[in-house]
Design an enzyme around this catalytic site. Structure first.
Site, short mmCIF file in Angstrom:
data_model
loop_
_atom_site.label_atom_id
_atom_site.label_comp_id
_atom_site.label_asym_id
_atom_site.label_seq_id
_atom_site.Cartn_x
_atom_site.Cartn_y
_atom_site.Cartn_z
N CYS A 108 0.83 -1.20 0.00
CA CYS A 108 0.00 0.00 0.00
C CYS A 108 0.86 1.25 0.00
CB CYS A 108 -0.87 0.05 1.25
SG CYS A 108 -1.93 -1.37 1.43
N ARG A 130 5.21 0.14 -6.66
CA ARG A 130 5.23 -0.76 -5.50
C ARG A 130 4.20 -1.88 -5.62
NH1 ARG A 130 7.81 2.14 -1.17
NH2 ARG A 130 7.01 0.56 0.21
N TRP A 174 -3.02 -2.53 -1.61
CA TRP A 174 -2.64 -3.90 -1.99
C TRP A 174 -3.38 -4.78 -1.00
CZ3 TRP A 174 -0.10 -8.27 -0.09
CH2 TRP A 174 0.42 -9.16 -1.06
N ASN A 190 -1.85 1.60 6.08
CA ASN A 190 -0.86 0.70 5.50
C ASN A 190 -0.50 -0.30 6.60
OD1 ASN A 190 1.11 -0.33 3.90
ND2 ASN A 190 2.34 1.54 3.76
N GLY A 191 -0.61 -1.60 6.36
CA GLY A 191 -0.25 -2.58 7.38
C GLY A 191 -1.43 -3.47 7.73
N GLU A 215 18.59 -17.42 -7.58
CA GLU A 215 18.17 -16.07 -7.96
C GLU A 215 17.69 -16.04 -9.42
OE1 GLU A 215 17.27 -13.36 -6.90
OE2 GLU A 215 17.74 -11.84 -8.38
N LYS A 271 13.91 -14.93 -10.54
CA LYS A 271 13.67 -13.83 -11.48
C LYS A 271 12.72 -14.27 -12.58
CE LYS A 271 14.76 -11.28 -9.89
NZ LYS A 271 15.22 -10.60 -8.71
N GLU A 273 9.02 -14.92 -11.32
CA GLU A 273 8.23 -13.75 -10.92
C GLU A 273 7.82 -12.88 -12.09
OE1 GLU A 273 10.05 -10.77 -8.28
OE2 GLU A 273 12.00 -11.48 -8.89
N HIS A 320 18.65 -36.43 -7.13
CA HIS A 320 18.02 -36.93 -5.90
C HIS A 320 16.51 -36.68 -5.92
CE1 HIS A 320 21.82 -38.00 -4.07
NE2 HIS A 320 22.29 -36.84 -4.54
N LYS A 377 6.45 -4.24 -4.48
CA LYS A 377 7.88 -3.94 -4.43
C LYS A 377 8.45 -4.08 -3.03
CE LYS A 377 11.86 -2.62 -5.97
NZ LYS A 377 12.65 -3.73 -6.56
C1 F6R Z 1 12.55 -10.35 -6.08
C2 F6R Z 1 12.46 -9.33 -5.05
C3 F6R Z 1 12.08 -9.76 -3.68
C4 F6R Z 1 12.80 -8.90 -2.62
C5 F6R Z 1 12.27 -9.24 -1.21
C6 F6R Z 1 12.99 -8.45 -0.15
O1 F6R Z 1 12.96 -9.80 -7.30
O2 F6R Z 1 12.64 -8.17 -5.30
O3 F6R Z 1 12.31 -11.12 -3.48
O4 F6R Z 1 14.17 -9.14 -2.70
O5 F6R Z 1 10.90 -8.95 -1.16
O6 F6R Z 1 12.84 -7.09 -0.34
P1 F6R Z 1 13.84 -6.05 0.31
O7 F6R Z 1 15.16 -6.26 -0.37
O8 F6R Z 1 13.24 -4.71 0.01
O9 F6R Z 1 13.92 -6.37 1.76
#
Ligand code: F6R
Length: 607
Positions: free
Chosen positions: A2, A27, A75, A99-100, A480, A484, A487, A503, A602
């Site tokens: 949010c 976000r 959100w 927010n929260g 990673e 990527k 997502e 395994h 985000k």
């Molecule tokens: C994936 C991504 C998330 C963040 C995670 C932590 O591309 O961006 O997995 O890495 O939500 O977020 P931060 O780094 O803001 O604590």
């Protein structure tokens, strides 16, 4: 998650709030709304599910003159995505955004319903409005009514409240991001959940601590006052000159922020090198150089956690410090074996991830020294840690983290260097700075070969699934790479240690499965054998391996050759840029919303 924006001042408040909300679109959100006091002193509320454009459409042609306004992008957590559940929530005098999560919302709602109070939405947020309305109806002064209501709720939240009788705005938070800002020249005061929304609009930012009530009013000498919950004035906030430019939201010549941010990496690596080896960052390294932790506990989420796995390797290899890396949402609830004398290390882009913050708090409670490796200076994590190393990635708008990962790992390498006692060793210093610069050079070269990666993406984007495999320091890169891809391209992808596939997961291999095989220098022969095992089962092999390795090229369907033999422990970061581009182009061919993938936010400010 949010987003909150509030504005008070002689300029058109609604436009300013809409501009702020637009900046927070990155976000992730599913509804938007604003509330303001119009020229007849009427409280107006407009809210709409879907994109901000939907809200703007219903505002079109309306007279939006106002000198205070609050706005929100939601959100959904409690209650489905619809107009009613969108914020602001309001009665005829008060509007509020939240927010929260209010954790005791169900109990409070039951109590309020018994008192005859009616609810309109399914949200937990409306409970705060109901508490506040109840207080005000009993003639409790407004400020005190907010404090009393805030005392009743549990969980991490930020609220911004508009009082239509005075056009004043109040804000308060616990464990959720909040920032206020002042523009002295134009007598404007703003509040937001993200300093980026205020970029270019204010001269000074104020980050209130938890349980501090912020009050924006034309009646205040400096527009903005801060109060403790006992009503006395306080200075419990951190003030800072803004350093984010509003133009960061410009995609330039790129089609997506993600691609722009991938391309920013070489310059960011160079700037990080300059900052820590020959700039103001030197003192931050000195600050951590004398720490002698018996053990380090790394805690983070998602991509930042994978960066943490690489940092764990640095600390163990170069510093011989036993290091545990744990996903923050697990760490915080497992009663971890931690004690004073040890160190908590938290990796985060936003510095506002709820689980990472909770893990940090736990370490502080147990007497550990805490360090952040963080992008947003002034964020909650930054303020709560004893030591901070900033990653200087600039604003990251693409929801999928790219440049922040690279900068986090490099900053972790710097932490390891500082802890090794080598800060004053000129040879070590030059060697490490040169290694960083070499990485920047190689990534530059790689980015110039984008077409090749794009062409491979075109060949494989319709396949059923993807296994990313690697060993040693290339294993976190496999994790990673897979994250990527899933997502942003919405396909199933998994990261595995190369030797682990047989395994279990090897049962999934057929001619529809792609193995993105990362072949680093560690255990080369073993890794090649693992590739042969996949090939024998007709899996499609895309190898990212050393330049000039014709044998490896021969057993692969696609081969991306990299010159990483001289990059040492930074080689994995080089490979990771290939994975970033591969994910980007596969998603592009699939036609997904790359910068704002579905269901993602985000910054994850709820647990
Ligand atoms: C994936 C991504 C998330 C963040 C995670 C932590 O591309 O961006 O997995 O890495 O939500 O977020 P931060 O780094 O803001 O604590």
């Amino acid at each position: 998650m949010c987003g909150i924006v509030g504005h008070l001042g002689p300029q058109n408040s609604v436009e300013t709030v809409l501009e702020g909300l637009k900046r927070l679109e990155y976000r992730g959100y599913d509804s938007a709304g604003v509330s303001f006091v119009d020229e007849h002193n009427e409280l107006c509320v407009f809210k709409k599910s879907g994109k901000l454009e939907n809200l703007k459409r219903i505002l079109e042609g309306k007279n939006l003159v106002a000198r205070s306004c609050i706005g929100h992008t939601r959100w959904a957590t409690h209650g489905e995505v619809n107009d009613t559940n969108s914020h602001p929530h309001s009665n005829d005098k008060i509007a509020m955004v939240h927010n929260g999560i209010i954790e005791n919302a169900t109990t409070l709602k039951r109590e309020l319903i018994e008192k005859g109070i009616k609810f309109h939405s399914e949200t937990d947020s409306e409970v705060f409005l109901a508490l506040l309305s109840d207080q005000v109806s009993q003639d409790v002064p407004f400020k005190q009514a907010i404090i009393n209501s805030f005392h009743r709720i549990t969980g991490n939240s930020a609220f911004v409240i508009l009082n239509s009788e005075t056009s004043e705005i109040y804000a308060i938070k616990r464990g959720a991001p909040l920032v206020c800002g002042i523009n002295e020249t134009s007598s404007e005061g703003l509040v937001s959940s993200d300093p980026y929304a205020l970029a270019g609009m204010v001269h000074k930012l104020y980050f209130p601590e938890d349980d501090v009530l912020c009050h924006l009013s034309a009646a205040n000498k400096n527009l903005l006052n801060f109060y403790e919950l006992d009503g006395t004035k306080t200075r419990r906030y951190m003030s800072k000159t803004p350093d984010i430019s509003a133009t960061a939201s410009d995609k330039g010549d790129y089609d997506h922020f993600m691609l722009k941010e991938i391309h920013e990496q070489p310059e960011l690596i160079r700037s990080l090198t300059q900052y820590y080896f020959a700039g103001e960052g030197e003192s931050a390294l000195q600050d951590v150089a004398n720490l002698r932790p018996e053990r380090v506990h790394i805690s983070a989420c998602g991509t930042a956690f994978y960066a943490g796995l690489m940092i764990k390797d640095f600390l163990e290899q170069y510093n011989q410090i036993p290091t545990v890396a744990e996903i923050a949402s697990e760490f915080r609830y497992k009663n971890p074996l931690i004690k004073s004398g040890e160190m908590g290390l938290f990796v985060s882009q936003s510095g506002e991830t709820a689980d990472t913050l909770a893990a940090q708090e736990l370490c502080t409670e147990k007497g550990l020294d805490t360090i952040s490796i963080v992008n947003v200076e002034g964020s909650t994590l930054y303020r709560n840690c004893n030591h901070n190393l900033i990653i200087r990635a600039g604003v990251e708008i693409g929801v999928a983290s790219t440049k922040a990962f690279t900068q986090q790992v490099l900053t972790g390498r710097l932490l390891s260097y500082a802890l090794s006692g080598d800060l004053n060793n000129p040879e070590r210093r030059v060697a490490l700075a040169s290694q960083f610069n070499l990485l920047a050079e190689r990534v530059d070269y790689l980015l110039a070969q984008e077409e090749k990666i794009k062409a491979i993406a075109k060949e494989i984007y319709e396949r059923k699934g993807y296994f990313y495999t690697g060993r040693g320091m290339y294993f976190p890169i496999a994790l990673e790479g897979a994250l990527k891809l899933k997502e942003i391209a919405y396909v199933h992808a998994e990261g595995y240690a190369s030797g682990e596939l047989k395994h279990g997961p090897i049962a999934l291999i057929d001619s529809e499965m792609v193995n993105v095989a990362i072949v680093g220098p560690e255990l080369y022969d073993k890794t090649v054998s693992n590739i042969q095992e996949i090939r024998a089962r007709k899996g499609i092999i895309l190898t990212i391996g050393p330049k000039g390795d014709t044998d490896l090229e021969e057993i692969s369907d696609f081969y991306i050759s990299l010159d990483f033999s001289d990059l040492g422990d930074l080689g994995p970061l080089y490979v990771n840029v290939v994975n970033q581009m591969l994910a980007y182009y596969i998603a592009l061919y699939k036609g997904t919303d790359i910068d704002k993938p579905r269901n993602l936010a985000k910054s994850v400010t709820v647990e």
